[in-house]
Design a protein around this motif. Sequence first.
Motif, mmCIF file in Angstrom:
data_model
loop_
_atom_site.group_PDB
_atom_site.id
_atom_site.type_symbol
_atom_site.label_atom_id
_atom_site.label_comp_id
_atom_site.label_asym_id
_atom_site.label_seq_id
_atom_site.Cartn_x
_atom_site.Cartn_y
_atom_site.Cartn_z
ATOM 1 N N VAL A 77 0.857 -1.185 0.000
ATOM 2 C CA VAL A 77 0.000 0.000 0.000
ATOM 3 C C VAL A 77 0.891 1.233 0.000
ATOM 4 C CG1 VAL A 77 -1.868 1.250 1.152
ATOM 5 C CG2 VAL A 77 -1.748 -1.254 1.334
ATOM 6 N N ARG A 78 0.596 2.177 -0.882
ATOM 7 C CA ARG A 78 1.346 3.435 -0.932
ATOM 8 C C ARG A 78 0.368 4.604 -0.998
ATOM 9 N NH1 ARG A 78 6.565 2.566 -5.030
ATOM 10 N NH2 ARG A 78 7.457 0.768 -3.917
ATOM 11 N N SER A 79 0.909 5.801 -0.713
ATOM 12 C CA SER A 79 0.093 7.006 -0.734
ATOM 13 C C SER A 79 0.838 8.115 -1.458
ATOM 14 C CB SER A 79 -0.241 7.453 0.694
ATOM 15 O OG SER A 79 -1.042 8.610 0.684
ATOM 16 N N THR A 80 0.101 8.898 -2.231
ATOM 17 C CA THR A 80 0.677 10.066 -2.889
ATOM 18 C C THR A 80 0.901 11.177 -1.868
ATOM 19 O OG1 THR A 80 -1.591 10.706 -3.455
ATOM 20 C CG2 THR A 80 -0.319 9.558 -5.148
ATOM 21 N N SER A 81 1.705 12.171 -2.242
ATOM 22 C CA SER A 81 2.005 13.253 -1.296
ATOM 23 C C SER A 81 0.785 14.122 -1.030
ATOM 24 C CB SER A 81 3.160 14.107 -1.830
ATOM 25 O OG SER A 81 2.867 14.620 -3.115
ATOM 26 N N SER A 82 -0.102 14.278 -2.019
ATOM 27 C CA SER A 82 -1.380 14.951 -1.815
ATOM 28 C C SER A 82 -2.473 13.900 -1.624
ATOM 29 C CB SER A 82 -1.718 15.844 -3.019
ATOM 30 O OG SER A 82 -0.751 16.857 -3.188
ATOM 31 N N TYR A 83 -3.602 14.321 -1.109
ATOM 32 C CA TYR A 83 -4.691 13.394 -0.801
ATOM 33 C C TYR A 83 -5.197 12.705 -2.063
ATOM 34 C CZ TYR A 83 -9.208 11.708 0.898
ATOM 35 O OH TYR A 83 -10.275 10.920 1.223
ATOM 36 N N LEU A 84 -5.101 11.382 -2.108
ATOM 37 C CA LEU A 84 -5.538 10.631 -3.278
ATOM 38 C C LEU A 84 -7.052 10.420 -3.228
ATOM 39 C CD1 LEU A 84 -3.950 7.993 -5.344
ATOM 40 C CD2 LEU A 84 -6.118 7.314 -4.289
ATOM 41 N N LEU A 166 3.120 13.368 -19.220
ATOM 42 C CA LEU A 166 2.926 11.947 -19.492
ATOM 43 C C LEU A 166 1.657 11.394 -18.846
ATOM 44 C CD1 LEU A 166 6.591 10.691 -18.969
ATOM 45 C CD2 LEU A 166 5.455 11.235 -21.133
ATOM 46 N N LEU A 167 0.984 12.223 -18.046
ATOM 47 C CA LEU A 167 -0.156 11.738 -17.288
ATOM 48 C C LEU A 167 -1.480 12.263 -17.825
ATOM 49 C CD1 LEU A 167 1.453 11.840 -13.776
ATOM 50 C CD2 LEU A 167 0.847 9.826 -15.101
ATOM 51 N N ALA A 168 -1.517 12.588 -19.103
ATOM 52 C CA ALA A 168 -2.752 12.886 -19.826
ATOM 53 C C ALA A 168 -2.577 12.284 -21.208
ATOM 54 C CB ALA A 168 -3.016 14.378 -19.904
ATOM 55 N N SER A 169 -3.032 11.049 -21.386
ATOM 56 C CA SER A 169 -2.740 10.285 -22.596
ATOM 57 C C SER A 169 -4.028 9.862 -23.289
ATOM 58 C CB SER A 169 -1.926 9.032 -22.253
ATOM 59 O OG SER A 169 -0.739 9.374 -21.565
ATOM 60 N N ARG A 170 -4.057 10.035 -24.594
ATOM 61 C CA ARG A 170 -5.196 9.622 -25.400
ATOM 62 C C ARG A 170 -4.931 8.223 -25.938
ATOM 63 N NH1 ARG A 170 -7.081 9.893 -30.768
ATOM 64 N NH2 ARG A 170 -9.289 10.470 -30.956
ATOM 65 N N SER A 171 -5.886 7.320 -25.725
ATOM 66 C CA SER A 171 -5.728 5.957 -26.201
ATOM 67 C C SER A 171 -6.174 5.860 -27.650
ATOM 68 C CB SER A 171 -6.545 4.989 -25.342
ATOM 69 O OG SER A 171 -7.929 5.119 -25.639
ATOM 70 N N HIS A 180 -5.125 14.707 -12.236
ATOM 71 C CA HIS A 180 -4.946 15.998 -11.580
ATOM 72 C C HIS A 180 -3.922 15.806 -10.464
ATOM 73 C CE1 HIS A 180 -6.090 19.842 -9.682
ATOM 74 N NE2 HIS A 180 -5.966 19.192 -8.543
ATOM 75 N N LEU A 181 -2.776 16.480 -10.600
ATOM 76 C CA LEU A 181 -1.668 16.287 -9.663
ATOM 77 C C LEU A 181 -1.263 17.638 -9.069
ATOM 78 C CD1 LEU A 181 0.391 13.833 -11.865
ATOM 79 C CD2 LEU A 181 -0.828 13.242 -9.771
ATOM 80 N N PRO A 182 -1.739 17.952 -7.866
ATOM 81 C CA PRO A 182 -1.410 19.256 -7.278
ATOM 82 C C PRO A 182 0.082 19.527 -7.190
ATOM 83 C CG PRO A 182 -3.147 18.185 -6.039
ATOM 84 C CD PRO A 182 -2.640 17.170 -7.014
ATOM 85 N N VAL A 302 -5.568 14.438 -5.547
ATOM 86 C CA VAL A 302 -5.149 13.714 -6.737
ATOM 87 C C VAL A 302 -6.397 13.066 -7.325
ATOM 88 C CG1 VAL A 302 -3.775 11.791 -7.642
ATOM 89 C CG2 VAL A 302 -2.826 13.287 -5.863
ATOM 90 N N GLU A 303 -6.726 13.426 -8.567
ATOM 91 C CA GLU A 303 -7.948 12.950 -9.208
ATOM 92 C C GLU A 303 -7.622 12.305 -10.551
ATOM 93 O OE1 GLU A 303 -10.609 13.072 -7.532
ATOM 94 O OE2 GLU A 303 -10.725 14.900 -6.343
ATOM 95 N N LEU A 304 -8.572 11.538 -11.078
ATOM 96 C CA LEU A 304 -8.448 10.931 -12.403
ATOM 97 C C LEU A 304 -9.715 11.206 -13.186
ATOM 98 C CD1 LEU A 304 -7.117 9.100 -14.537
ATOM 99 C CD2 LEU A 304 -8.134 7.137 -13.350
ATOM 100 N N GLY A 305 -9.536 11.657 -14.429
ATOM 101 C CA GLY A 305 -10.674 11.886 -15.312
ATOM 102 C C GLY A 305 -10.491 11.155 -16.630
ATOM 103 N N VAL A 306 -11.610 10.827 -17.253
ATOM 104 C CA VAL A 306 -11.623 10.266 -18.604
ATOM 105 C C VAL A 306 -12.563 11.134 -19.424
ATOM 106 C CG1 VAL A 306 -12.046 8.241 -20.039
ATOM 107 C CG2 VAL A 306 -11.347 7.946 -17.655
#
Length: 336
Positions: A77-84, A166-171, A180-182, A302-306
Amino acid sequence: LAETSEVAWLASPILEAPGILDAAVAANARGVRVKVLSEIRTRGRIKARGFLADPLDGDAQRHETGRRRLGLDGVRVRSTSSYLHAKVWCFDNSAYVGSSNLADNALSVGREPSIEAGIIFRREDDVAVLKQQLKMIWASCSLKQQSVPGDIYVVEDGGKSLDPALLASRSDGGATFGWHLPQCDAHPATEALIKAIQSAEQTVRFVAMSFYDLGRVPGLFAAIIEALARGVHVRAVVRHPYFRPDQYPDRDTRRLLNAGMHLEGLPRLHAKGAAVDGRWALLFSGNFNPYSLAGAAESDHVELGVWGPCGVPELDAWADWIGQVRGSWRWSNPER
């Protein structure tokens, strides 16, 4: 999890669903590399104004029990530096992105199930994009849960730096997956949403648990105001009851109402996203507030969108669903 043979990724700010935890432990025991991204610091109260739903001590305790159980059974288990706050599960040949936490109510097996939304991706390229992004997020984590016989502890190191580009990639399937990475001041989903609203001709639809203080996201606030001025019909459906009535709608939301936006409430709503003209859609892990959409403060998420055009079948179905959602409660325009 039962069918995975290589690597299983689970990202959720909450680890409370016993059935999922059992499956993760079982997969890890048979040699699957189970990697969990979650909050491993002591959970505090949400830093937001006006909620009726601040975390209770029991919720925090269930989360702590869940993550300890994973650690004691050898699951990493790991955690990002900002709230995931992202919610994503990725397996050998499929992946889920959406609003559901790893909690019974979010998975419709609790006593008070919430209204959630997510997309299951099965195209090889979609899954590969998410796996690569999760690998980079995992390598960047500065907080890591370790175990010794009978106990767990958390260590902190620098983690690898992230290139937000590298963290916004179109498939190849046409959907864009973006984080979203603060800490990187990267918020590609917000930028994509602003661009879509700026080109809106007929409708803009929001669904989310919360929608407030958008004046602190100036580009988005201005895009909504300008769309309303062009005659675009804008509707936001949020969870109700959720805010204290003496503190909501907030000042910025009242300004949007005065400009013509429609605001409705729906009990148990936790799904999150937006659709524009039925031709563009965003599925999001975050709500429409500054913590999820903008800024580089420590309290941001820290968020993820599609997102993408509705020629993508999954996004087409999602846009249709958003267009049909209506609230059972409506806020009146305060100026009228």
